[in-house]
Write an enzyme that holds these catalytic residues in place. Structure first.
Site, PDB file in Angstrom:
ATOM      1  N   ILE A  14      35.263  71.840  31.629  1.00 51.08           N
ATOM      2  CA  ILE A  14      35.953  70.978  32.591  1.00 51.08           C
ATOM      3  C   ILE A  14      34.935  70.259  33.473  1.00 51.08           C
ATOM      4  O   ILE A  14      35.062  69.076  33.779  1.00 51.08           O
ATOM      5  CB  ILE A  14      36.967  71.794  33.418  1.00 51.08           C
ATOM      6  CG1 ILE A  14      38.001  72.426  32.467  1.00 51.08           C
ATOM      7  CG2 ILE A  14      37.659  70.918  34.455  1.00 51.08           C
ATOM      8  CD1 ILE A  14      38.960  73.397  33.120  1.00 51.08           C
ATOM      9  N   ASP A  33      23.745  74.118  36.885  1.00 47.14           N
ATOM     10  CA  ASP A  33      24.458  75.006  35.964  1.00 47.14           C
ATOM     11  C   ASP A  33      23.441  76.028  35.465  1.00 47.14           C
ATOM     12  O   ASP A  33      22.285  75.693  35.226  1.00 47.14           O
ATOM     13  CB  ASP A  33      25.008  74.182  34.791  1.00 47.14           C
ATOM     14  CG  ASP A  33      26.078  74.910  34.003  1.00 47.14           C
ATOM     15  OD1 ASP A  33      27.211  74.416  33.972  1.00 47.14           O
ATOM     16  OD2 ASP A  33      25.787  75.968  33.401  1.00 47.14           O
ATOM     17  N   ASN A  34      23.900  77.282  35.303  1.00 45.94           N
ATOM     18  CA  ASN A  34      22.941  78.294  34.800  1.00 45.94           C
ATOM     19  C   ASN A  34      22.881  78.305  33.270  1.00 45.94           C
ATOM     20  O   ASN A  34      22.111  79.062  32.691  1.00 45.94           O
ATOM     21  CB  ASN A  34      23.280  79.694  35.354  1.00 45.94           C
ATOM     22  CG  ASN A  34      24.619  80.223  34.857  1.00 45.94           C
ATOM     23  OD1 ASN A  34      25.275  79.618  34.007  1.00 45.94           O
ATOM     24  ND2 ASN A  34      25.025  81.373  35.391  1.00 45.94           N
ATOM     25  N   GLY A  38      27.632  77.027  29.676  1.00 46.39           N
ATOM     26  CA  GLY A  38      27.633  75.557  29.565  1.00 46.39           C
ATOM     27  C   GLY A  38      26.534  75.084  28.621  1.00 46.39           C
ATOM     28  O   GLY A  38      25.723  75.877  28.134  1.00 46.39           O
ATOM     29  N   ASP A  53      21.459  79.257  39.265  1.00 42.99           N
ATOM     30  CA  ASP A  53      22.652  80.083  39.411  1.00 42.99           C
ATOM     31  C   ASP A  53      23.132  80.026  40.861  1.00 42.99           C
ATOM     32  O   ASP A  53      22.315  80.068  41.794  1.00 42.99           O
ATOM     33  CB  ASP A  53      22.255  81.521  39.037  1.00 42.99           C
ATOM     34  CG  ASP A  53      23.463  82.397  38.793  1.00 42.99           C
ATOM     35  OD1 ASP A  53      23.633  82.839  37.641  1.00 42.99           O
ATOM     36  OD2 ASP A  53      24.224  82.657  39.750  1.00 42.99           O
ATOM     37  N   TYR A 143      40.686  87.986  36.503  1.00 43.71           N
ATOM     38  CA  TYR A 143      40.286  86.585  36.670  1.00 43.71           C
ATOM     39  C   TYR A 143      41.102  85.924  37.793  1.00 43.71           C
ATOM     40  O   TYR A 143      40.550  85.357  38.741  1.00 43.71           O
ATOM     41  CB  TYR A 143      40.472  85.842  35.333  1.00 43.71           C
ATOM     42  CG  TYR A 143      40.380  84.357  35.450  1.00 43.71           C
ATOM     43  CD1 TYR A 143      39.239  83.752  35.979  1.00 43.71           C
ATOM     44  CD2 TYR A 143      41.431  83.528  35.034  1.00 43.71           C
ATOM     45  CE1 TYR A 143      39.151  82.377  36.101  1.00 43.71           C
ATOM     46  CE2 TYR A 143      41.350  82.154  35.152  1.00 43.71           C
ATOM     47  CZ  TYR A 143      40.217  81.595  35.681  1.00 43.71           C
ATOM     48  OH  TYR A 143      40.146  80.232  35.807  1.00 43.71           O
TER      49      TYR A 143
END
Ligand code: UDP
Length: 332
Positions: A14, A33-34, A38, A53, A143
């Site tokens: 997303i 983004d780590n 991704g 991170d 979650y």
């Protein structure tokens, strides 16, 4: 000059589609983004990219002190219902603890506008559908519980520090960008639409239907599938809403139409033009029977107007991506 926007988790499914939408709207985009889930290849070439991170405070502080970020869009989280039930502490660590560290850094750098990903899983088993934002939240999985904790953390952080937020409670994102350059690619894949299409491609022998004894017309779970590009557009509207000074709020992000697992498989069969092997399997832990959004509030307050609401069209857009990239980003 357009605002500088920091997108955390901008290499994910997303996130990457939202980065494309932001770049297409002329924003100056920084992606962090780590790369745990991704893909670097999914980041728009016009966005600046930093690997790191959100649990690394030094990384965040360094990024924020070297930029002039006016708003943050936060996707960096783990998001699998099944995994959250077998490894709950991973979810508390990344989603709750990670967001705490992020908020500490934002407060320290005086960044006061953030849009973040929440989920329909915050509601748990709904008392009625379509679900309104004011309905009770009783998550049935870790979650959803971690996302609800994040929403509460934002609320109290606003009270103390004035960080305004929009929480978008996503229903089921599907489909791919029309450029054909990005789409849904998880490894391992756990989401229904890509799994159905992988079965159609012969990449897996069949798709399992997780339970056909739910209290729904055909016994399989009902979800509200929303095209990822419509979802991306909502993030821009939410960010612009905050940038013009509007108050924090929570919005459902779904189309308001429910489809069962069997109906999704039938839609995919229409799109690919052949039967797709499937089999009834046990229920998956933590799955509510039915999640369908009321999208009235987001349409009214943010002016969101989804363009790709037809289930066959959503699946067809995912199919175009899967045919061109049968191995996801791994084939590149
Ligand atoms: N599902 C299924 N088989 C699969 C994967 C998912 O029957 O192989 C069902 C799942 O139980 C849920 C729906 O499809 O009712 C959507 O699941 P997904 O994991 O795509 O998204 P979620 O609703 O968990 O966000």
């Amino acid at each position: 000059m357009k605002q500088q926007v920091l997108v955390l988790g901008g290499a994910g499914y997303i996130g990457s589609h939202t980065v494309y939408a932001l770049v297409e709207s002329g924003y100056d985009v920084i992606v962090a983004d780590n790369l745990e889930t991704g893909y670097r290849q999914a980041v728009h070439p016009k966005a600046s990219f930093y690997r790191g991170d959100i649990r690394d405070r030094d990384f965040l502080d360094d990024l924020l002190s070297r930029s002039d970020v006016g708003a943050v869009i936060h996707f960096a989280a783990n998001s699998l219902v099944g995994e959250s039930m077998t490894n709950p502490l991973k979810y508390y660590d990344n989603n709750v603890n990670g967001t705490r560290i992020l908020l500490q850094s934002l407060v320290a750098h005086d960044v006061k506008r953030i849009v973040f990903s929440s989920t329909a899983a915050t509601y748990g088993e709904p008392e009625r559908v379509p679900i309104l934002e004011s309905d009770p939240t009783h998550p049935t999985n870790t979650y959803g519980e971690t996302k609800l904790s994040m929403e509460k953390m934002f609320r109290w952080t606003e009270v103390a520090h004035g960080v305004r937020y929009v929480s978008l409670r996503y229903f089921n994102a599907s489909g791919a960008h029309e450029s054909g350059r990005i789409g849904e690619a998880h490894n391992p894949e756990t989401h229904l639409v890509p799994l159905v299409l992988q079965a159609a491609l012969g990449k897996r022998p069949k798709v399992d239907i997780y339970g056909d004894d739910y209290d729904t017309p055909d016994g399989t779970c009902i979800r509200d599938y929303i095209h990822v590009c419509d979802l991306a557009q909502a993030h821009i509207l939410a960010m612009e809403y905050l940038l013009k000074g509007s108050p924090s709020d929570i919005f459902n992000l779904g189309n308001g139409n429910g489809f069962s697992v069997k109906e999704v498989i039938r839609a995919a069969e229409r799109v690919v033009g052949r039967p797709i092997p499937n089999e009834i399997a046990p229920r998956r832990a933590g799955d509510p029977a039915q999640l369908v959004a009321s999208s009235e509030k987001i349409r009214r307050v943010l002016g969101w107007n989804p363009q790709r609401t037809d289930i066959d069209g959503i699946v067809a857009s995912a199919w175009a991506w899967h045919q061109a990239h049968p191995d996801g980003f791994g084939g590149e």
